[in-house]
Design a protein around this motif. Structure first.
Motif: not given
Length: 365
Positions: A157-164, A292-296, A298-302, A280-283
């Motif tokens: 939490n946050p989860n890798n690889p989803t970032g949720t 493209f579908e991008v998940l919001p 909370h980590a350092n990846f999308l 993260r916000d800009r990308l």
């Protein structure tokens, strides 16, 4: 068959496979597959590491006392409840070894960090994969999977690889639904990147209970991935167990002194957080704006999803990105064959990512 044979089930374990490291034939490569810090390590940490190299004949402090004291001071924690490890992976594996045996079950979410499943299988226990909702941990689904055989619940939490991530109230609801003999492991590898206020870092739960452990790493925000340095905050009885199982000199002197310097250089930490938040916000905006579908995150990846029925597949997109020197993480091993994970990189790398995604959108429009 001759020769020593491993315990039943060991050779059935799938080996951990990381992302690509290189692209043959490419002159310039941007490796955005391992969630490394694009700003690198603190200059202070690098200098401390170099200085430590002058005394390599001396064993390290087997208890990482100075490092634990630095962590306790930075986070206002009880130093006696901190255990340092050879990466947080070592600590996760030790907890599986200590608290799981054949016949037991360990729960992880379906797209959780691969080490949870591997560490559980290695003990002879049964890993239980629980479905997520919108690629996010579902507390009700986890609690529905809990039974008398459950001994550990792993939650990144946050989860890798989803970032949720799930909120503080949901983490506490999950804990409230577990029996006292069940261990809740909160993996906070990406905790420093979370900016929302509704987040449970686990430290308070450790103080309040006897069955919660939270783990952290120096590989992400501190940029010390090569040193394999992690730590856990545990109730005292669990810390005592981990200390009996870890290696006697499991954290090298260079890792300890670099870790201390990294903790103390909060300006570098804040610069890393700022860079990550902005890009993260800009990308997210630029890639989602290209269709493209991008998940919001909370980590350092999308996490970027692809629709092979109406455009590019993840494999096709990965190939086009590779042709431009960009390495992203394929996620088939995580049960997400139609997705790629993009680490937030340097400004140069991020600008190229945006350019290539816009090109891919134009070619498939």
């Amino acid at each position: 068959m001759t020769g020593p044979q491993p315990r039943n089930g060991i050779m059935d374990l799938p080996p951990y496979v990381g992302g690509k490291e290189s692209l043959p034939g490419q002159e310039k490569i941007f490796k955005l597959s391992a969630n490394e810090n694009p700003l690198g390590a603190s200059p202070n940490a690098l200098e401390a590491y170099r200085m430590a190299g002058e005394n390599l004949e001396i064993y390290p402090d087997g208890h990482s006392v100075a490092l634990r004291e630095a962590l306790a001071k930075a986070h206002k924690l009880d130093v006696n409840k901190i255990v340092c490890g050879f990466g947080s992976d070592e600590l996760l594996q030790i907890m599986a070894t200590a608290y799981l045996q054949p016949g037991d079950e360990a729960i992880h979410t379906e797209h959780g960090f691969l080490v949870y499943k591997l560490a559980s299988l290695a003990t002879g226990a049964r890993p239980v994969s629980v479905a997520e909702t919108n690629l996010t941990a579902d507390v009700d689904a986890i609690l529905d999977a809990v039974n008398d055989k459950t001994k550990i619940v792993f939650l990144a939490n946050p989860n890798n690889p989803t970032g949720t991530m799930i909120s503080a109230s949901e983490v506490r609801r999950l804990h409230a639904g577990l029996q006292e003999n069940m261990l809740l492991v909160l993996d906070g590898a990406y905790a420093e990147y979370v900016l929302t206020t509704d987040y449970e870092d686990g430290f308070a739960l450790v103080e309040e209970t006897q069955n919660v452990v939270t783990t952290r790493t120096f590989s992400k925000i501190y940029g010390l991935a090569a040193l394999r340095l992690g730590w856990a905050y545990c109730p005292a009885p669990i810390a005592a167990v981990i200390n009996r199982l870890r290696g006697p000199f499991n954290v090298s002197t260079p890792a300890q002194v670099a870790g201390i310097a990294a903790i103390e250089d909060q300006a570098h930490v804040q610069a890393s957080i700022k860079h990550n938040d902005e890009w993260r916000d800009r990308l997210f905006q630029q890639i989602s704006g290209a269709g493209f579908e991008v998940l919001p995150s909370h980590a350092n990846f999308l996490l970027i999803k692809f629709d092979p029925e109406n455009g590019l597949s993840a494999a096709q997109a990965e190939q086009k990105l590779n042709e431009r020197g960009l390495i992203l993480r394929g996620l088939t091993a995580y049960g997400l064959p139609d997705a790629l994970r993009l680490t937030i990189g340097t400004e140069e790398a991020n600008q190229l990512v945006i350019e290539v995604f816009q090109e891919m959108a134009g070619n498939n429009g």
